[in-house]
Motif scaffolding. Structure first.
Motif, PDB file in Angstrom:
ATOM      1  N   ARG A   1       0.579  -0.952   0.041  1.00 18.27           N
ATOM      2  CA  ARG A   1       0.068  -0.205  -0.204  1.00 18.27           C
ATOM      3  C   ARG A   1       0.734   1.179   0.444  1.00 18.27           C
ATOM      4  O   ARG A   1       0.457   2.184  -0.364  1.00 18.27           O
ATOM      5  CB  ARG A   1      -0.865   0.298   1.160  1.00 18.27           C
ATOM      6  N   LEU A   2       2.510   1.112   0.384  1.00 20.30           N
ATOM      7  CA  LEU A   2       2.966   2.299  -0.179  1.00 20.30           C
ATOM      8  C   LEU A   2       3.310   2.957  -1.056  1.00 20.30           C
ATOM      9  O   LEU A   2       3.680   4.549  -1.451  1.00 20.30           O
ATOM     10  CB  LEU A   2       4.428   2.025   0.982  1.00 20.30           C
ATOM     11  N   LEU A   3       3.133   1.617  -2.076  1.00 20.71           N
ATOM     12  CA  LEU A   3       3.277   2.053  -3.649  1.00 20.71           C
ATOM     13  C   LEU A   3       2.467   2.917  -3.687  1.00 20.71           C
ATOM     14  O   LEU A   3       2.033   3.140  -5.235  1.00 20.71           O
ATOM     15  CB  LEU A   3       4.156   0.631  -4.195  1.00 20.71           C
ATOM     16  N   ALA A   4       1.136   2.676  -2.991  1.00 17.61           N
ATOM     17  CA  ALA A   4      -0.295   3.871  -3.650  1.00 17.61           C
ATOM     18  C   ALA A   4       0.075   5.099  -4.040  1.00 17.61           C
ATOM     19  O   ALA A   4       0.408   5.160  -2.760  1.00 17.61           O
ATOM     20  CB  ALA A   4      -1.436   2.816  -3.251  1.00 17.61           C
ATOM     21  N   ARG A   5      -0.555   5.526  -4.865  1.00 16.91           N
ATOM     22  CA  ARG A   5      -0.820   7.206  -4.891  1.00 16.91           C
ATOM     23  C   ARG A   5      -1.364   7.488  -3.346  1.00 16.91           C
ATOM     24  O   ARG A   5      -2.066   6.960  -3.531  1.00 16.91           O
ATOM     25  CB  ARG A   5      -1.061   7.407  -6.340  1.00 16.91           C
ATOM     26  N   GLY A   6      -0.485   8.441  -3.126  1.00 17.10           N
ATOM     27  CA  GLY A   6      -0.877   9.773  -2.546  1.00 17.10           C
ATOM     28  C   GLY A   6      -1.002   8.714  -1.300  1.00 17.10           C
ATOM     29  O   GLY A   6      -1.504   9.380   0.353  1.00 17.10           O
ATOM     30  N   VAL A   7      -0.753   7.502  -0.373  1.00 18.76           N
ATOM     31  CA  VAL A   7      -0.760   6.959   0.848  1.00 18.76           C
ATOM     32  C   VAL A   7       0.871   7.346   1.518  1.00 18.76           C
ATOM     33  O   VAL A   7       0.864   7.595   2.472  1.00 18.76           O
ATOM     34  CB  VAL A   7      -0.713   5.485   0.786  1.00 18.76           C
ATOM     35  N   ALA A   8       1.609   7.059   1.329  1.00 20.36           N
ATOM     36  CA  ALA A   8       3.304   7.664   2.059  1.00 20.36           C
ATOM     37  C   ALA A   8       2.658   9.723   1.579  1.00 20.36           C
ATOM     38  O   ALA A   8       4.176   9.601   3.197  1.00 20.36           O
ATOM     39  CB  ALA A   8       4.348   7.631   0.928  1.00 20.36           C
ATOM     40  N   GLU A   9       2.415  10.127   1.072  1.00 15.88           N
ATOM     41  CA  GLU A   9       2.265  11.764   1.393  1.00 15.88           C
ATOM     42  C   GLU A   9       0.922  11.818   2.954  1.00 15.88           C
ATOM     43  O   GLU A   9       1.433  12.681   3.728  1.00 15.88           O
ATOM     44  CB  GLU A   9       2.089  12.320   0.340  1.00 15.88           C
ATOM     45  N   THR A  10       1.067  10.868   3.964  1.00 15.13           N
ATOM     46  CA  THR A  10      -0.410  11.499   5.018  1.00 15.13           C
ATOM     47  C   THR A  10       1.071   9.954   5.952  1.00 15.13           C
ATOM     48  O   THR A  10      -0.347  10.598   7.275  1.00 15.13           O
ATOM     49  CB  THR A  10      -1.570  10.875   4.519  1.00 15.13           C
TER      50      THR A  10
ATOM     51  N   GLY B   1      -5.911  -4.593  -2.209  1.00 15.29           N
ATOM     52  CA  GLY B   1      -6.809  -3.625  -2.622  1.00 15.29           C
ATOM     53  C   GLY B   1      -6.445  -2.336  -3.769  1.00 15.29           C
ATOM     54  O   GLY B   1      -6.729  -1.398  -3.429  1.00 15.29           O
ATOM     55  N   VAL B   2      -5.000  -2.527  -3.970  1.00 15.13           N
ATOM     56  CA  VAL B   2      -4.261  -1.498  -4.930  1.00 15.13           C
ATOM     57  C   VAL B   2      -4.422  -1.732  -6.582  1.00 15.13           C
ATOM     58  O   VAL B   2      -3.312  -3.078  -6.971  1.00 15.13           O
ATOM     59  CB  VAL B   2      -2.450  -1.885  -4.255  1.00 15.13           C
ATOM     60  N   ALA B   3      -4.293  -1.709  -7.000  1.00 13.84           N
ATOM     61  CA  ALA B   3      -4.975  -1.626  -8.659  1.00 13.84           C
ATOM     62  C   ALA B   3      -3.909  -1.649  -9.291  1.00 13.84           C
ATOM     63  O   ALA B   3      -2.944  -0.021  -8.269  1.00 13.84           O
ATOM     64  CB  ALA B   3      -6.042  -0.504  -9.100  1.00 13.84           C
ATOM     65  N   ALA B   4      -3.474  -2.084 -10.428  1.00 11.43           N
ATOM     66  CA  ALA B   4      -2.067  -0.988 -11.256  1.00 11.43           C
ATOM     67  C   ALA B   4      -2.062   0.062 -11.909  1.00 11.43           C
ATOM     68  O   ALA B   4      -1.378   0.711 -11.262  1.00 11.43           O
ATOM     69  CB  ALA B   4      -1.847  -2.379 -12.357  1.00 11.43           C
ATOM     70  N   ASP B   5      -3.216   0.852 -11.949  1.00 10.76           N
ATOM     71  CA  ASP B   5      -3.577   2.517 -12.574  1.00 10.76           C
ATOM     72  C   ASP B   5      -3.419   3.351 -11.293  1.00 10.76           C
ATOM     73  O   ASP B   5      -3.001   3.853 -11.147  1.00 10.76           O
ATOM     74  CB  ASP B   5      -4.512   2.690 -13.257  1.00 10.76           C
ATOM     75  N   ALA B   6      -3.137   2.495  -9.912  1.00  9.42           N
ATOM     76  CA  ALA B   6      -3.304   3.180  -8.749  1.00  9.42           C
ATOM     77  C   ALA B   6      -2.039   3.386  -8.256  1.00  9.42           C
ATOM     78  O   ALA B   6      -1.141   4.125  -7.282  1.00  9.42           O
ATOM     79  CB  ALA B   6      -4.181   2.673  -7.440  1.00  9.42           C
ATOM     80  N   LEU B   7      -0.820   3.013  -8.576  1.00  8.20           N
ATOM     81  CA  LEU B   7       0.368   2.645  -8.562  1.00  8.20           C
ATOM     82  C   LEU B   7       1.549   4.459  -8.896  1.00  8.20           C
ATOM     83  O   LEU B   7       1.171   4.641 -10.178  1.00  8.20           O
ATOM     84  CB  LEU B   7       0.909   1.561  -8.986  1.00  8.20           C
ATOM     85  N   ARG B   8       2.516   4.660  -8.051  1.00  5.06           N
ATOM     86  CA  ARG B   8       2.943   5.694  -7.680  1.00  5.06           C
ATOM     87  C   ARG B   8       3.328   5.902  -9.130  1.00  5.06           C
ATOM     88  O   ARG B   8       3.815   4.292  -9.550  1.00  5.06           O
ATOM     89  CB  ARG B   8       3.695   5.405  -6.895  1.00  5.06           C
ATOM     90  N   ALA B   9       3.768   6.553  -9.439  1.00  7.01           N
ATOM     91  CA  ALA B   9       4.613   7.310 -11.325  1.00  7.01           C
ATOM     92  C   ALA B   9       6.052   6.474 -10.642  1.00  7.01           C
ATOM     93  O   ALA B   9       6.967   5.978 -11.740  1.00  7.01           O
ATOM     94  CB  ALA B   9       4.786   7.788 -11.498  1.00  7.01           C
ATOM     95  N   GLU B  10       6.386   6.622  -9.287  1.00  9.93           N
ATOM     96  CA  GLU B  10       8.438   5.290  -8.947  1.00  9.93           C
ATOM     97  C   GLU B  10       8.692   4.707  -9.181  1.00  9.93           C
ATOM     98  O   GLU B  10       9.226   3.779  -9.190  1.00  9.93           O
ATOM     99  CB  GLU B  10       8.516   6.251  -8.166  1.00  9.93           C
ATOM    100  N   VAL B  11       7.309   4.293  -9.394  1.00  9.92           N
ATOM    101  CA  VAL B  11       7.069   2.123  -9.185  1.00  9.92           C
ATOM    102  C   VAL B  11       7.897   1.599 -10.747  1.00  9.92           C
ATOM    103  O   VAL B  11       7.328   2.098 -12.232  1.00  9.92           O
ATOM    104  CB  VAL B  11       5.841   1.442  -9.155  1.00  9.92           C
ATOM    105  N   ALA B  12       8.895   0.069 -10.928  1.00  8.76           N
ATOM    106  CA  ALA B  12       9.242   0.289 -11.786  1.00  8.76           C
ATOM    107  C   ALA B  12       7.994  -0.694 -12.312  1.00  8.76           C
ATOM    108  O   ALA B  12       8.576  -1.235 -13.844  1.00  8.76           O
ATOM    109  CB  ALA B  12      10.626  -0.012 -11.854  1.00  8.76           C
TER     110      ALA B  12
END
Length: 132
Positions: free
Chosen positions: A47-56, A99-110
């Motif tokens: 879930r750390l790789l989902a956009r918006g999570v690590a920012e909070t 529940g982490v969709a591929a299109d929800a991953l951060r841009a940094e994810v390889a």
């Protein structure tokens, strides 16, 4: 001497923010020492790789939307590691389970890579491993 490091991140749960910055810190440090570094995220850590999570999430263990002076969001540590060239991989099974969709991953994810990819690194004499 191995100059490649594979890091398995499985216990850095966003529900426990104080555990989430350290894997990125070690990854950045190794990359700054010219090691090739890959991080594999599984279990709740994906879930750390989902956009918006690590920012909070904050390294001091708090969660909120605005960081008063001096505190660093986990996203800062993630972005620093990425700037040093660390590659991030999300486990497809963990993505599905949490529940982490591929299109929800951060841009940094390889990309996506699971147990077999990490084990391939762990069994290769040219790689060292860490687990968080």
């Amino acid at each position: 001497m191995a100059d490649r490091l594979a890091i398995l991140v499985w216990a850095a749960d966003p529900a426990v923010p104080e555990l989430c910055a350290t894997p990125f810190y070690f990854a950045a440090a190794a990359a700054a020492m010219d090691a090739e570094v890959e991080m594999y995220f599984t279990a709740r850590s994906v879930r750390l790789l989902a956009r918006g999570v690590a920012e909070t999430l904050y390294a001091d263990g708090t969660r909120d939307e605005v960081a008063p002076g001096g505190r660093r969001a986990v996203a800062d540590f993630l972005q620093e590691a990425h700037r040093y060239g660390v590659r991030f991989y999300a486990c497809p099974s963990a993505m599905q389970a949490h529940g982490v969709a591929a299109d929800a991953l951060r841009a940094e994810v390889a990309g996506q890579a699971g147990a077999a990819a990490f084990l391939g690194r762990a069994l290769d004499d040219g790689w060292r491993t860490l687990t968080f």
